[in-house]
Design an enzyme around this catalytic site. Structure first.
Site, short mmCIF file in Angstrom:
data_model
loop_
_atom_site.label_atom_id
_atom_site.label_comp_id
_atom_site.label_asym_id
_atom_site.label_seq_id
_atom_site.Cartn_x
_atom_site.Cartn_y
_atom_site.Cartn_z
CG ASP A 142 -5.25 -7.97 0.06
OD1 ASP A 142 -5.16 -6.87 0.61
OD2 ASP A 142 -4.68 -8.25 -1.01
CG LEU A 143 -9.90 -4.10 -2.58
CD1 LEU A 143 -11.22 -4.79 -2.87
CD2 LEU A 143 -10.17 -2.64 -2.18
CG ASP A 144 -4.08 -4.31 -5.43
OD1 ASP A 144 -4.50 -4.70 -6.53
OD2 ASP A 144 -2.92 -3.89 -5.26
CB THR A 178 -6.73 -1.61 -7.48
OG1 THR A 178 -6.39 -2.39 -6.33
CG2 THR A 178 -8.23 -1.46 -7.55
CE LYS A 198 0.87 -6.56 -8.02
NZ LYS A 198 0.68 -7.79 -8.79
N GLY A 199 0.32 -4.23 -1.53
CA GLY A 199 -0.02 -4.51 -0.13
C GLY A 199 0.55 -3.51 0.86
CB ILE A 200 3.52 -1.50 1.26
CG1 ILE A 200 3.95 -0.86 -0.06
CG2 ILE A 200 4.21 -2.85 1.46
CD1 ILE A 200 5.39 -0.43 -0.05
NE ARG A 203 -3.18 7.08 -0.73
CZ ARG A 203 -4.30 7.66 -0.35
NH1 ARG A 203 -4.33 8.95 -0.08
NH2 ARG A 203 -5.41 6.97 -0.22
CB SER A 220 -7.96 -3.51 2.00
OG SER A 220 -7.31 -2.64 1.10
CB ALA A 221 -2.81 -1.59 2.83
CB SER A 222 -6.90 0.41 -0.29
OG SER A 222 -7.45 1.52 -0.97
CG ASN A 237 -8.72 5.44 -2.30
OD1 ASN A 237 -9.26 6.49 -1.96
ND2 ASN A 237 -7.44 5.37 -2.62
CE LYS A 274 -3.36 -6.45 4.57
NZ LYS A 274 -3.98 -6.57 3.24
CD GLU A 278 -2.96 -10.11 2.01
OE1 GLU A 278 -2.34 -10.05 0.92
OE2 GLU A 278 -3.30 -9.11 2.64
CG ASP A 279 -2.29 -9.88 -3.62
OD1 ASP A 279 -2.69 -9.37 -2.55
OD2 ASP A 279 -1.77 -9.22 -4.54
P1 B16 Z 1 -4.51 3.54 -1.21
P2 B16 Z 1 -4.50 -4.15 -0.51
C1 B16 Z 1 -3.06 -1.96 -1.18
O1 B16 Z 1 -4.23 -2.73 -1.29
C2 B16 Z 1 -2.33 -1.95 -2.52
O2 B16 Z 1 -1.89 -3.25 -2.85
C3 B16 Z 1 -1.12 -1.05 -2.41
O3 B16 Z 1 -0.44 -1.02 -3.64
C4 B16 Z 1 -1.58 0.36 -2.01
O4 B16 Z 1 -0.45 1.22 -1.84
C5 B16 Z 1 -2.36 0.27 -0.71
O5 B16 Z 1 -3.46 -0.62 -0.87
C6 B16 Z 1 -2.89 1.63 -0.27
O6 B16 Z 1 -3.85 2.07 -1.20
O7 B16 Z 1 -3.52 4.47 -1.81
O8 B16 Z 1 -5.76 3.33 -2.02
O9 B16 Z 1 -4.83 3.90 0.24
O10 B16 Z 1 -3.75 -5.20 -1.26
O11 B16 Z 1 -4.05 -4.01 0.94
O12 B16 Z 1 -5.99 -4.30 -0.65
MG MG Z 2 -3.24 -7.34 -2.02
#
Ligand code: B16
Ligand code: MG
Length: 213
Positions: free
Chosen positions: A10-12, A18, A46-48, A50, A115-117, A119, A146, A170-171
């Site tokens: 996982d990233l964040d 972040t 966290k982890g969900i 945008r 990662s869910a991000s 970015n 997730k 994972e966190d």
């Molecule tokens: P973005 P992860 C998640 O990262 C963040 O924990 C979560 O807070 C954020 O809403 C999600 O990425 C989407 O991020 O807005 O950059 O697309 O923990 O899955 O790495």
């Molecule tokens: Mg995370």
């Protein structure tokens, strides 16, 4: 026992924190809409994704918006967030991460991001870690967030491994659930009191070694 051939990260909260920048940007959005929320509430984001985060936050503020307005605010939040991300440096990589990924690479173990991000590549570039990853699966590739296992199953496939050959780091509770639902070993990064479904939990990568996989 199956030999571990890949680690999925996982990233964040695992590679980098972040969440502090997400919090600043979401808080600015809430403030501009006339309310506020706490760092404690931010934990739930966290982890969900945008848009799921935006729905929760609007719920806390009791604010109702049209779908077009929601998209416009999510875009603004992302711009504020990216301005903070652009200032990130390799100093922000969490303790022990670089050393552990270097050891994995030296041992021929594949490395993937889950990662869910949307970015994630930009963040990995900023912290100069993009080249460590054999595959990147993130918010741009997935249709189900997730705790659905999709992100990790796609990660396993991208590096040519079966779920049983993968370990997920994972966190977030939902991330651990996603890994287990995908038939993978799950190592929690954080608190054992929170990540109760993990196979085991580390407080930081300084505790981690290839032998523990
Ligand atoms: P973005 P992860 C998640 O990262 C963040 O924990 C979560 O807070 C954020 O809403 C999600 O990425 C989407 O991020 O807005 O950059 O697309 O923990 O899955 O790495
Ligand atoms: Mg995370």
């Amino acid at each position: 026992m199956t030999q571990i051939k890949a680690c999925l990260f996982d990233l964040d909260g695992v590679i980098v924190d972040t969440a502090v920048y997400h919090f600043q940007a979401w808080r600015r959005l809430a403030n501009e809409l006339g309310f506020d929320f706490t760092e404690h509430q931010n934990e739930q984001l966290k982890g969900i994704s945008r848009m799921e985060s935006l729905e929760l936050i609007l719920g806390w503020g009791g604010v109702q918006l049209s779908e077009a307005e929601k998209l416009a605010w999510a875009t603004k939040k992302n711009e504020w967030y990216l301005a903070l991300v652009m200032q990130m440096t390799p100093n922000e990589i969490l303790p022990g991460v670089q050393a552990f990924l270097t050891t994995l690479r030296d041992n021929g173990i594949k490395i993937a991001l889950g990662s869910a991000s949307k970015n994630s590549k930009l963040i990995l570039e900023r912290i100069e870690m993009l080249s460590f990853f054999d595959a990147i699966i993130d918010g741009n590739n997935i249709t189900k967030g997730k705790p659905d296992p999709q992100v990790f199953l796609m990660g396993a496939e991208a590096v040519g491994c079966t779920p049983a050959e993968c370990v997920v780091f994972e966190d977030a509770v939902a991330g651990i659930q996603a890994a287990k639902a995908g038939g993978m070993k799950a190592i929690g990064v954080g608190s054992a009191d929170v990540l109760t479904q993990a196979d085991f939990v580390i407080a930081s990568f300084e505790e981690m070694s290839v032998e523990k996989l």
